[in-house]
Design an enzyme around this catalytic site. Sequence first.
Site, short mmCIF file in Angstrom:
data_model
loop_
_atom_site.label_atom_id
_atom_site.label_comp_id
_atom_site.label_asym_id
_atom_site.label_seq_id
_atom_site.Cartn_x
_atom_site.Cartn_y
_atom_site.Cartn_z
N HIS A 161 57.03 -12.18 44.49
CA HIS A 161 57.16 -11.57 45.84
C HIS A 161 57.83 -10.20 45.78
CE1 HIS A 161 56.52 -15.77 47.31
NE2 HIS A 161 57.32 -16.06 46.29
N SER A 282 54.69 19.01 43.60
CA SER A 282 54.40 19.22 45.02
C SER A 282 54.44 20.72 45.29
CB SER A 282 55.44 18.50 45.87
OG SER A 282 55.52 19.10 47.15
N LYS A 288 59.79 17.44 43.19
CA LYS A 288 58.87 16.30 43.07
C LYS A 288 58.12 16.25 41.74
CE LYS A 288 57.60 13.74 45.79
NZ LYS A 288 57.16 13.27 47.07
N GLU A 295 48.17 6.78 41.15
CA GLU A 295 47.67 6.54 42.52
C GLU A 295 46.14 6.59 42.56
OE1 GLU A 295 50.47 8.61 45.58
OE2 GLU A 295 50.63 9.67 43.68
#
Length: 463
Positions: A161, A282, A288, A295
């Site tokens: 979980h 970024s 970043k 992704e």
Amino acid sequence: MTDKTQNAMWGGRFADGPDAIMEAINASISFDQRLYAQDIAGSRAHAAMLAAQGIISDKDAKAIREGLLTVLSEIETGNFAFSTALEDIHMNVEARLKEIIGEPAGRLHTARSRNDQVATDFRLWVRDRCDEAVGKLSALCMALVGQAEAGADWVMPGFTHLQTAQPVTWGHHMLAYVEMFSRDIGRFTDARKRMNECPLGAAALAGTSFPIDRFATAAALGFDRPAANSLDAVSDRDFALEFLAAAAITAMHLSRFAEELVIWSSAQFRFVALSDRFSTGSSIMPQKKNPDAAELIRAKVGRIMGANVGLMMVMKGLPLTYSKDMQEDKEQVFDAADNLMLALAAMEGMVRDMSANRANLEKAASSGFSTATDLADWLVRALGLPFRDAHHITGSLVAMAEKKGCDLPDLNLAEMQSAHAGITDEVYSVLGVHNSVASRQSFGGTAPDQVRARIADWKARLA
Ligand code: ARG
């Protein structure tokens, strides 16, 4: 707008040429040109067989086979003008062959049809992609085994979980993915075996009256045997569906690992650092470092599963045998295969480059009461309590620690004994994460010894 030119390949019974829109919906050359090498290999095998069977002359077969090599090199060097009017790769190749060698080119299509031709070409292409997927999956597995070996005994939290469950080892977690990706290898290998029957010689649908040798063409193209039913041979696309199904499951596995990498590389986790080579920045936030590759890999399952569903819908309800619907099989498979190969390569690169943060992994493993099960097991072993009672007592100690804002090993003996008087200070030996993982010696368990044994198995299997 109407083109008055008859189609040179099949226009005999037509007085008028196709409307431009007809041509646009009918043509597949913009995408099926990717089958050129398979198409030419199939035609060369077919021509050789026709000559061996005395159906065409050796001289014509020689001219055809050599002319096809010229076409091949024209395509490979970018010196081939693909024509939409010629619809597809099969007719583009044959028309060019005719320009090069003249009359004998017209004999190549004896005893075959574009229906068995495309089924053969596409099978050969998908078969190559199965091999490519197996190669890329094996490389990914080796990269994961490398990670597992480096951190066979590094401790990290195991999750259920996405909540801390029990300590596990980094090596064990890496090898879980090796299990998954090796099942994918098995699926591509199985699919390849099943698809390795040659449709060529099924002709349009019924077979042919010419004395062809289908076993010879099958062998020449590396197939195990000719497909045994001509109707099925031209109408079957199971091989593409099986490839897509295997690809979709692989992409699903990739997406799960990619998701973990996204979570693990976040500032809140810091379990791993991805290399600069597999990260992006970024344009506005200078600090970043984004896990874009992970992704994108996570997303690929969408289009790959989409292709699987899409082709299933194309095939659903089609009566035997060939229908033009089936021309819609290729783009989905091409797109899915391209994206699968790219995702596998990117994942392999990320895994090879990434560095796990051993200290952070261990720190996380030691928090969240991860050894509560070890405490309960100790109460069973040392005090002979039923597991249910041990579970309850441990739960009360977790609640006590939570209230104090500490972890289980931080409770003193008096506090421990307030939950059960029989507890001795031996209990502390099982509360450490290293002892916890080392104790899980059951086959397939997370103990470093088990992990090292599995690493040795995998190295032998993947070699
Ligand atoms: N371009 C076609 C396809 O991809 C080749 C087969 C055409 N056969 C036919 N009878 N029209 O399926």
